[in-house]
Design an enzyme around this catalytic site. Structure first.
Site, PDB file in Angstrom:
ATOM      1  N   SER A   1       0.857  -1.079  -0.026  1.00  0.00           N
ATOM      2  CA  SER A   1      -0.081   0.000   0.376  1.00  0.00           C
ATOM      3  C   SER A   1       0.556   1.781  -0.026  1.00  0.00           C
ATOM      4  CB  SER A   1      -1.481   0.036   1.062  1.00  0.00           C
ATOM      5  OG  SER A   1      -1.879  -1.490   0.882  1.00  0.00           O
TER       6      SER A   1
ATOM      7  N   HIS B   1       0.049  -2.971  -7.181  1.00  0.00           N
ATOM      8  CA  HIS B   1      -0.829  -2.813  -5.974  1.00  0.00           C
ATOM      9  C   HIS B   1      -2.747  -3.685  -6.674  1.00  0.00           C
ATOM     10  CE1 HIS B   1      -3.767  -0.027  -4.082  1.00  0.00           C
ATOM     11  NE2 HIS B   1      -3.544  -1.389  -3.217  1.00  0.00           N
TER      12      HIS B   1
ATOM     13  N   GLU C   1      -2.384  -1.126  -9.968  1.00  0.00           N
ATOM     14  CA  GLU C   1      -1.986   0.057 -10.374  1.00  0.00           C
ATOM     15  C   GLU C   1      -0.333  -0.690 -10.610  1.00  0.00           C
ATOM     16  OE1 GLU C   1      -1.181   3.910  -7.721  1.00  0.00           O
ATOM     17  OE2 GLU C   1      -2.350   1.781  -6.877  1.00  0.00           O
TER      18      GLU C   1
ATOM     19  N   ASN D   1      -3.460   4.615  -2.911  1.00  0.00           N
ATOM     20  CA  ASN D   1      -3.266   4.682  -1.404  1.00  0.00           C
ATOM     21  C   ASN D   1      -3.090   6.306  -1.325  1.00  0.00           C
ATOM     22  OD1 ASN D   1      -4.611   2.571  -0.861  1.00  0.00           O
ATOM     23  ND2 ASN D   1      -2.440   1.200  -1.065  1.00  0.00           N
TER      24      ASN D   1
END
Length: 291
Positions: free
Chosen positions: A122, A143, A155, A193
């Protein structure tokens, strides 16, 4: 490397790891799923079996295949035996740098030289992870979003030493899974994030200050902006402990007070109110009451 990435090691059998193992197996990959205890792995096996039963109902794409055949592609283990055969590793453990570094130091000498390492993190910088192994050019961030089998976009994060060839390999793996990637540069929190955690933390402050209830906050985002899920229900899905670790990581990385964790978030984590995985967070999943 062969054109098809046949064997993938998945480290961490939590929500993300189990979703990844299922998605990889459904797309024809052999998977080695590693975690610390047999209890964790048994729970993962049950969740994957349930996910395979309901994947068609939930709208998963791709050819229908006997779920028992798919399930047999996943090996569950507490050891890294078999990682000498993997083409790709996706790491999904908790947002704790010391723990992550230990994983990479363990698998680096075991995996074949061509194997790519992807961190499903994250907030921890990909460049830092790359510096902990001897193959920094073959390290990137991937991600994935939850639930993994149903989310089509990932991502991807380029670290300082990540090569184009490594990104191409990762894109090929995603294509085999029926997904696509969006490449961004390395920065704590990346895009998703860095924005999401700030949004969630601010939503928690609204509840903490008595401006609105959790239900009212989420209703505004669902009804006014058309979001399928409000920020606090999203936090419950991710896990409030993971949210707190991520916000703390951003606060440390940027030294900016805007990332200061809300005291209510800290208190809820201390109380074990972690969201869906504990049965209660901002919402009570037995009765649907807000906290």
């Amino acid at each position: 490397m062969t054109e098809t990435l046949r064997t993938v090691g998945v480290v961490g059998a939590g929500v993300m790891g189990t979703g990844l193992a299922q998605s990889l197996a459904q797309s024809g990959h052999e998977v080695i799923l590693v975690d610390r205890t047999d209890e964790i792995l048994d729970r993962a096996r049950q969740e994957i079996a349930q996910g395979l039963r309901f994947s068609r109902v939930l709208g998963a794409k791709g050819p229908t295949e006997d779920r028992q055949v798919v399930a047999k592609r996943i090996a569950y283990t507490t050891r890294y035996e078999g990682f000498d055969t993997v083409d790709f590793v996706i790491e999904n453990i908790t947002e704790d740098w010391d723990l992550k570094r230990g994983v990479y130091e363990r698998i680096d000498p075991l995996c074949p030289p061509h194997a790519v390492f992807a961190a499903n993190t994250s907030v921890i910088p990909i460049t830092r992870i790359g510096a902990s192994v001897t193959r920094s050019d073959r390290v990137l961030g991937m991600h994935f979003m939850n639930p993994v089998p149903l989310k089509p976009t990932v991502e991807m994060i380029r670290g300082h030493h990540t090569t184009d060839a490594t990104l191409d390999t990762a894109h090929r793996l995603l294509a085999q899974m029926g997904k696509e990637g969006v490449v961004v540069q390395d920065s704590p929190g990346f895009v998703s994030n860095r924005v999401l955690m700030l949004t969630v933390n601010e939503a928690v402050y609204l509840v903490h200050e008595g401006v609105a209830t959790a239900e009212e906050v989420d209703r505004i985002f669902r009804s006014c902006f058309g979001h399928p899920m409000g920020p606090l229900a999203t936090a419950d899905l991710i896990g409030l402990d993971t949210i707190l670790q991520s916000v703390q990581g951003l606060h440390t990385a940027f030294a900016d007070s805007k990332y200061r964790p809300c005291p209510l978030l800290v208190r809820m984590v201390d109380a074990g109110l972690l969201g869906r995985k504990s049965g209660r967070g901002f919402f009570d999943y037995a009765t649907a009451r807000t906290t």
